[in-house]
Design an enzyme around this catalytic site. Sequence first.
Site, PDB file in Angstrom:
ATOM      1  N   THR A  62       0.616  -1.067   0.211  1.00 34.36           N
ATOM      2  CA  THR A  62      -0.588  -0.002   0.145  1.00 34.36           C
ATOM      3  C   THR A  62       0.960   1.897   0.163  1.00 34.36           C
ATOM      4  OG1 THR A  62      -0.711  -0.489   2.644  1.00 34.36           O
ATOM      5  CG2 THR A  62      -2.149  -0.611   1.408  1.00 34.36           C
ATOM      6  N   LYS A  83       4.312  -7.121   3.464  1.00 32.06           N
ATOM      7  CA  LYS A  83       4.067  -5.010   3.429  1.00 32.06           C
ATOM      8  C   LYS A  83       3.737  -5.546   4.778  1.00 32.06           C
ATOM      9  CE  LYS A  83       0.740  -3.483   3.348  1.00 32.06           C
ATOM     10  NZ  LYS A  83      -0.810  -2.674   3.754  1.00 32.06           N
ATOM     11  N   THR A 135      -2.908  -2.821   8.062  1.00 29.77           N
ATOM     12  CA  THR A 135      -2.157  -4.293   7.855  1.00 29.77           C
ATOM     13  C   THR A 135      -1.314  -4.407   7.725  1.00 29.77           C
ATOM     14  OG1 THR A 135      -3.860  -4.501   6.988  1.00 29.77           O
ATOM     15  CG2 THR A 135      -2.974  -6.285   6.350  1.00 29.77           C
ATOM     16  N   GLU A 195       6.427   3.957   8.915  1.00 30.34           N
ATOM     17  CA  GLU A 195       5.997   5.636   8.712  1.00 30.34           C
ATOM     18  C   GLU A 195       7.044   6.543   8.370  1.00 30.34           C
ATOM     19  OE1 GLU A 195       1.499   4.640   7.680  1.00 30.34           O
ATOM     20  OE2 GLU A 195       1.851   5.641   9.565  1.00 30.34           O
ATOM     21  N   ASN A 230       0.595  11.042   8.665  1.00 29.76           N
ATOM     22  CA  ASN A 230      -0.734  10.526   9.083  1.00 29.76           C
ATOM     23  C   ASN A 230      -1.657  11.826  10.016  1.00 29.76           C
ATOM     24  OD1 ASN A 230      -0.952   7.178   9.479  1.00 29.76           O
ATOM     25  ND2 ASN A 230       1.355   8.078  10.666  1.00 29.76           N
ATOM     26  N   THR A 269      -9.862  13.790   0.950  1.00 30.43           N
ATOM     27  CA  THR A 269     -11.438  13.204   0.886  1.00 30.43           C
ATOM     28  C   THR A 269     -11.503  12.273  -0.447  1.00 30.43           C
ATOM     29  OG1 THR A 269     -10.912  15.106  -0.359  1.00 30.43           O
ATOM     30  CG2 THR A 269     -11.777  15.665   2.252  1.00 30.43           C
TER      31      THR A 269
END
Lengths: 413, 413
Positions: free
Chosen positions: B154, B180, B191, B277, B408, B413
């Site tokens: 992702t 992942k 995930t 991240e 984060n 939108t």
Amino acid sequence: MADWQVVTGGITAPKGFKAAGIAAGLKPSGVKDLTLIISETEAIAAGVFTTSQVRAACVDYCRQRLQEKASAKAIMCNAGQANAATGEQGWQDAILSAELLAQELNISPNAILLASTGVIGQRIKMDALQAAIPQLVASASVEGGKDAAKSIMTTDLVPKEIALETTIEDRPVRIGGIAKGSGMIHPNMATMLSFITCDAAVATHLWQDMLKRAVDKSFNQITVDGDTSTNDTVIALANGESRTTAITEMNKNAQKLEAMLTEVCQYLAKAIARDGEGATCLIEVQVTGASDRKAASVVAKTIAGSSLVKSAVFGRDPNWGRIAAAAGRAGVNFHQDELQIKLGDLVLMENGQPLEFDRQVASNYLKQAAAGAYLKDDTVLISVCIGNGSGTSTAWGCDLTYKYVEINAEYTT
Amino acid sequence: MADWQVVTGGITAPKGFKAAGIAAGLKPSGVKDLTLIISETEAIAAGVFTTSQVRAACVDYCRQRLQEKASAKAIMCNAGQANAATGEQGWQDAILSAELLAQELNISPNAILLASTGVIGQRIKMDALQAAIPQLVASASVEGGKDAAKSIMTTDLVPKEIALETTIEDRPVRIGGIAKGSGMIHPNMATMLSFITCDAAVATHLWQDMLKRAVDKSFNQITVDGDTSTNDTVIALANGESRTTAITEMNKNAQKLEAMLTEVCQYLAKAIARDGEGATCLIEVQVTGASDRKAASVVAKTIAGSSLVKSAVFGRDPNWGRIAAAAGRAGVNFHQDELQIKLGDLVLMENGQPLEFDRQVASNYLKQAAAGAYLKDDTVLISVCIGNGSGTSTAWGCDLTYKYVEINAEYTT
């Protein structure tokens, strides 16, 4: 309805208390760094302390003192050095601090409680402390509450104090409190500290139980970054100077007193979360429908402590998926098809499934709530129902911002 | 010494496996988003899944399938939609997905396992999925491992794959794996997923036990932000195509296989933490001296997950006080005067007390370790000894950076 009113004076609002906060040269910056709270008469003393295995000398000192005798006349708190991870020498420093203050006050060292906040691994600057104690004692006054609230601060942006008054037997009874804390701040400016004064007359075991319950519903329900410090301390003194009949059982007056004590603790706890490092708003998480309060509390704290939920609130992003995920991983059993999630009054998830909602409206709620438009303070309200149980709990946290990382990644030599 | 060597081919390195990764139009961006792993013969299948109370349909689906029959021929994974919090319809989508793939492969739907990763609350785009399945099946090949590693991503920055080979009965036996995960990424790109293939012949119950233990020492020991997802899944297939004698008890060959499986899981787990991240480096926390492995694991994960420790590493700040404080609050009993803390080879704390050390040297260690100077990868090593016990454990995390907050807090939108 609340059975009390807010009064001025903070920690010295209750009868028979004096306080002082002075610059003793413990911090290099030269700001106020030494605090004293004195009760004219020996007060009932209750304490709640960090559960960490790595504890400051003052924490072990207070626990031992209060086990021997649950009363005290004075609390002294130094800022700048945490006196944690300082071994036998740190312990001797704590004992000497109490003895020096006792000498100046002309009371027994056993009537003194201690707290420290500052850099872990650093001993208290004993020479500076010793030199400052006469001035500290001399400057204690009934107007000294504000100074005390300031001198316990480390990187807090604002002092935190409150005083409430109620009536027992037609006489005014007051509780005052101060607190500090906004994360475990670099370099290890450890600690949540709170000192509470009360002029009610109350039996020792009741007072300790009341404090424990109030702390469980307040300070133990806040999370800034999940890091418990080595020095966390809440000490509450009750000196009976309101001259009301002693409360010796859990009657109506006791309940009134405990409710007011809980309110003082919650006010200060929320003030700490709101002043969280880098925070732009307070997040209140209300969990209902759990099997018991403990289960509700775990879910509420997990949501309030989730980095993803905190980041989303900073981004004013109505990201209910992160709230659901945090609830789900809290370690509390529930049926996901009973989950309900609300942001303010907006229902975002019902029966475990997302509802159609206007993301812009939800984001606007976050923007306005964070700016204080709804509750007259900067509070974002997240409500989560996990079932049909009667267990409820509220936790408080703050959003996660660039500023938090900046404060805590700062390398100072 | 390691009893294996690294080989190329990833998930399709073991004999008898094919894979594919294609762009099925599930993600708006048009990148690869649909993954297939096929074993030529029915393979033993073991799975470990999220413990969250809020679970994706595919997780419930796999648990049910594996309870009925611990074998499978194919795994299909979609990215883009998590199919979590989608209720009965999501469950029906999962069943239909398996049926559509089964039809194309001309096998029983019971031989298919499923995984999803993407936005919580969104159903799989079934029309796109159905239209893409023929191409997915057609493109499966023994060269498809790399595509599979890419199509499960992702917001991962890099694909994560590995294959190892050892020898059993003089025949090559291989394990391949892909994974992942880099946090629970906005908007809820949930995930941690990992798929593992093996051509050893091994009894079902042994394989499941081996996987459970390997996951406990790898994926369960990493923390990026403390947020467990609704879709976490590890599935391991073993198809026996190496034609070695079936391993049916925990003999020497079984131990060899489990050690290699553990290495594959740890490699992939570390790759996930390193790709956390916003992270600039991997943090490895080794805890020794605990009463048992479980206690050591809790302390290691608490340190690796501490926002303050993570921020300090980002600031290249040798802030041992935060490490001590995190260890102390982990909920594991130890004597603080037995605490030892090391950064790389530098001892910062001994017998619970700070040592004199050169902060600049320690900061330089952090800078160089994060840049990969010592261990040939970007790993900061924190070693903590909490007593004389024999319990040890290692946990992995990453530093906390501005970028994490940026990723984060981004409002889309």
